[in-house]
Design a protein around this motif. Structure first.
Motif, PDB file in Angstrom:
ATOM      1  N   LEU A 140       0.825  -1.205   0.000  1.00  0.00           N
ATOM      2  CA  LEU A 140       0.000   0.000   0.000  1.00  0.00           C
ATOM      3  C   LEU A 140       0.854   1.248   0.000  1.00  0.00           C
ATOM      4  CD1 LEU A 140      -2.940  -0.792   2.476  1.00  0.00           C
ATOM      5  CD2 LEU A 140      -3.043  -0.536  -0.008  1.00  0.00           C
ATOM      6  N   ALA A 141       1.894   1.258   0.796  1.00  0.00           N
ATOM      7  CA  ALA A 141       2.781   2.431   0.860  1.00  0.00           C
ATOM      8  C   ALA A 141       3.527   2.621  -0.449  1.00  0.00           C
ATOM      9  CB  ALA A 141       3.753   2.281   2.021  1.00  0.00           C
ATOM     10  N   PHE A 142       3.905   1.557  -1.080  1.00  0.00           N
ATOM     11  CA  PHE A 142       4.689   1.607  -2.314  1.00  0.00           C
ATOM     12  C   PHE A 142       3.853   2.101  -3.505  1.00  0.00           C
ATOM     13  CE2 PHE A 142       6.496  -0.469  -6.129  1.00  0.00           C
ATOM     14  CZ  PHE A 142       7.748   0.131  -6.095  1.00  0.00           C
ATOM     15  N   TYR A 143       2.584   1.711  -3.562  1.00  0.00           N
ATOM     16  CA  TYR A 143       1.732   2.067  -4.690  1.00  0.00           C
ATOM     17  C   TYR A 143       0.959   3.351  -4.491  1.00  0.00           C
ATOM     18  CZ  TYR A 143       2.760  -2.300  -7.011  1.00  0.00           C
ATOM     19  OH  TYR A 143       3.397  -3.326  -7.642  1.00  0.00           O
ATOM     20  N   ARG A 144       1.231   4.107  -3.483  1.00  0.00           N
ATOM     21  CA  ARG A 144       0.539   5.401  -3.280  1.00  0.00           C
ATOM     22  C   ARG A 144       1.222   6.473  -4.023  1.00  0.00           C
ATOM     23  NH1 ARG A 144      -2.477   6.379   2.253  1.00  0.00           N
ATOM     24  NH2 ARG A 144      -3.747   4.562   2.134  1.00  0.00           N
TER      25      ARG A 144
END
Length: 94
Positions: free
Chosen positions: A90-94
């Motif tokens: 989630l953090a990477f694809y934000r």
């Protein structure tokens, strides 16, 4: 409690009763005068086990975990790792 959770009755009450009966009887056999304050749930059990030959080493030994315990631990670790992986994604694809 014993009716709702029969698996807890043995280690929480019966094994404690046996251990306390053994320790109290040990001091009485040594000629000591003792006063023991115990919970009401233990009185009958201690009286019942007073004359028994109690294997204290067995009471002090923690039984090995069965297969369910091992798989439960692995499941918790797997779930935590999956959650961590999800948060990182989630953090990477934000």
């Amino acid at each position: 409690m014993g009716e709702q959770f029969p698996g807890l009755l043995e280690p929480l009450v019966s094994e404690r009763d046996a251990y306390m009966a053994h320790v109290l009887r040990y001091f009485v056999d040594q000629g000591e005068t003792i006063v023991a304050v115990v919970g009401g749930a233990h009185v009958k059990g201690i009286q019942k086990k007073w004359k028994d030959n109690i294997d204290v080493q067995k009471l002090l030994t923690v039984p090995e975990r069965g297969i369910v315990g091992r798989y439960s631990e692995l499941s918790v670790v797997a779930i935590l790792l999956a959650m961590l992986f999800y948060v990182v994604l989630l953090a990477f694809y934000r």
